[in-house]
Enzyme design. Structure first.
Site, mmCIF file in Angstrom:
data_model
loop_
_atom_site.group_PDB
_atom_site.id
_atom_site.type_symbol
_atom_site.label_atom_id
_atom_site.label_comp_id
_atom_site.label_asym_id
_atom_site.label_seq_id
_atom_site.Cartn_x
_atom_site.Cartn_y
_atom_site.Cartn_z
ATOM 1 C CG PHE A 141 -1.807 1.245 1.257
ATOM 2 C CD1 PHE A 141 -3.056 1.220 0.650
ATOM 3 C CD2 PHE A 141 -1.388 2.432 1.849
ATOM 4 C CE1 PHE A 141 -3.875 2.346 0.637
ATOM 5 C CE2 PHE A 141 -2.203 3.565 1.840
ATOM 6 C CZ PHE A 141 -3.447 3.515 1.236
ATOM 7 C CG ASP A 226 5.584 3.614 1.765
ATOM 8 O OD1 ASP A 226 5.667 4.327 2.785
ATOM 9 O OD2 ASP A 226 4.515 3.438 1.138
ATOM 10 C CE LYS A 255 -0.557 6.190 7.751
ATOM 11 N NZ LYS A 255 -0.245 5.507 6.494
HETATM 12 C C1 LIG Z 1 -0.624 5.746 5.014
HETATM 13 C C2 LIG Z 1 0.355 5.247 4.040
HETATM 14 C C3 LIG Z 1 0.581 5.899 2.815
HETATM 15 C C4 LIG Z 1 -0.247 7.073 2.344
HETATM 16 O O1 LIG Z 1 -0.147 8.160 3.213
HETATM 17 P P1 LIG Z 1 -1.232 9.338 3.126
HETATM 18 O O2 LIG Z 1 -0.695 10.357 4.078
HETATM 19 O O3 LIG Z 1 -2.538 8.760 3.554
HETATM 20 O O4 LIG Z 1 -1.257 9.803 1.729
HETATM 21 C C5 LIG Z 1 1.577 5.419 1.988
HETATM 22 N N1 LIG Z 1 2.313 4.366 2.339
HETATM 23 C C6 LIG Z 1 2.125 3.705 3.506
HETATM 24 C C7 LIG Z 1 2.994 2.541 3.845
HETATM 25 C C8 LIG Z 1 1.127 4.121 4.386
HETATM 26 O O5 LIG Z 1 0.930 3.448 5.529
#
Ligand SMILES: *Cc1c(COP(=O)(O)O)cnc(C)c1O
Length: 403
Positions: A141, A226, A255
């Protein structure tokens, strides 16, 4: 003028209905109105207290309203709120230097969310390599904007918006051979999470990130890591990849970066180098209030024992769950640090509702995984009380998970 409502104990249903009536519709909200938070505790409009294992969906590693964040934000909002990157700003200068020192990566692009950090990474990888292809992972994701979505696995998120970016392929996570076979001379980047979050809390196996690093080096592709969810102490290291002693070329953060305020970053390694002037940008990026909060957040993480505590508490939480999970309701518990997933035999939604009625808020990760992202400041007694509530819920009604 907005209508006024009596605030009644419990849920103010009139205001909830008002919110539902005017919101886009994309969020299916829980039947509770959260109005205040402190540390790992939240209160609803009726004064009910909840142990928070949602952690602002991973944005509240420092807990709600951490005094250092509150002080830094209060100070900065009274001094200067708007200052785009047309100009220099002292807090931005300091924060960028601190973040680069902490990641060991020489440059950073500041933005406002995780998806934006991913977009910046995809663009940077194409610029640096002159190639177009991206390899992502099954169950990965990376966000909801068109580029990030193109690298997100879940079909229900992706398919209604096709066509997405071309040249994106998916390989199984933790599978080195399949990645090796998928790399081509057109691969600009490989993008992976350090622990798959939304996809069900699947940690990278030992050696996997190093193998991704080595395969990228051999093929000339960039390694995009990520760490939007795993960063800033969540997994028991400041960044999860530091556990493996591996360095990516492009590191995406967001985050918990700024104590709960919206902020994201792309950390850029030497192989990607500086981005050409005007090749990318963000109006709000590098906002001074966000930088003040982020500087304070990093300082707290570096000066306290919260990260070691996350490692220790997380390991003990996982042991406790593994020793007590009812076999008829759950398959396993897994995770790293205070990022924990419990794979249920049935649906997670009824379990979440049940827990909420018992004063525990938690997250799903897909349809059958219960995900816990407690603030790292959570009191030990609160964490174990919440775990016991989860265990009791699964013991008492092992079948409600399958309804
Ligand atoms: C939450 C998340 C995203 C997206 O972040 P947003 O601030 O909601 O755009 C991307 N990668 C990972 C692993 C996430 O947990």
């Amino acid at each position: 003028m907005l209508p006024t409502f009596d605030v009644t104990p419990g849920v103010n249903t009139d205001l909830n209905a008002l919110e539902d009536a005017h919101s886009s519709g994309v969020y299916v909200k829980r039947d509770v109105q959260i109005v205040r938070g402190e540390g790992a505790i939240l209160w609803d409009a009726g004064g009910n207290r909840y142990i928070d294992l949602v952690g602002g969906q991973g944005t509240a590693n420092l807990g709600h309203c951490h005094p250092a964040i509150v002080a830094a934000v209060r100070e900065q909002v009274g001094t200067l709120i708007a200052c785009p990157e047309l100009f220099h700003h002292p807090l931005r200068a300091r924060y960028q230097a601190e973040l680069c020192a902490a990641t060991g990566m020489p440059r950073v692009f500041l933005c406002n969310s995780g998806a934006e950090a991913i977009e910046a990474a995809l663009k940077a990888a194409r610029l640096a390599t002159g190639r177009a292809g991206i390899i992502s992972t099954m169950r990965g994701f990376h966000g909801r904007t068109m580029g990030a979505l193109s690298t997100t696995w879940e079909k229900t998120y992706r398919e209604p918006f096709a066509p997405l970016l071309p040249d994106v392929s998916f390989v199984p996570y933790n599978n080195v051979d399949r990645l090796a076979a998928a790399l081509t001379p057109n691969t600009a980047a490989v993008i992976v999470e350090a622990v798959q979050g939304e996809g069900g809390v699947h940690p990278a196996q030992p050696g996997y990130l190093q193998a991704v690093r080595d395969l990228c080096d051999a093929s000339g592709a960039l390694f995009i890591l990520d760490e939007v969810q795993t960063g800033f102490g969540r997994t028991g290291d400041l960044f999860a990849h530091q556990h493996d002693g591996v360095r990516p070329d492009l590191l995406c953060l967001a985050k918990s970066m700024a104590g709960g305020l919206p902020m994201g970053a792309l950390c850029i390694g030497v192989r990607a180098g500086a981005l050409p002037p005007a090749s990318h940008g963000s109006t709000f990026g590098g906002n001074p209030v966000a930088c003040a909060a982020a500087l304070a957040a990093l300082d707290v993480l570096q000066r306290t024992d919260l990260i070691a505590r996350a490692r220790d508490l997380g390991a003990r939480a996982l042991d406790h769950l593994r020793a007590n999970l009812p076999e008829n309701a759950a398959r396993e518990a897994r995770g790293r640090g205070l990022m924990i997933g419990i794979e249920l035999r049935g649906k997670v939604a009824p379990v979440l509702r049940h827990l909420q009625r018992r004063g525990v808020l938690a997250l799903p990760a897909g349809a059958t995984v219960l995900r816990l992202l407690p603030p790292l400041v959570i009191e030990e007694a609160d964490l174990f009380a919440a775990l016991d509530t989860i265990l009791e819920t699964l013991h008492e009604e092992p079948n409600h998970a399958s309804v």
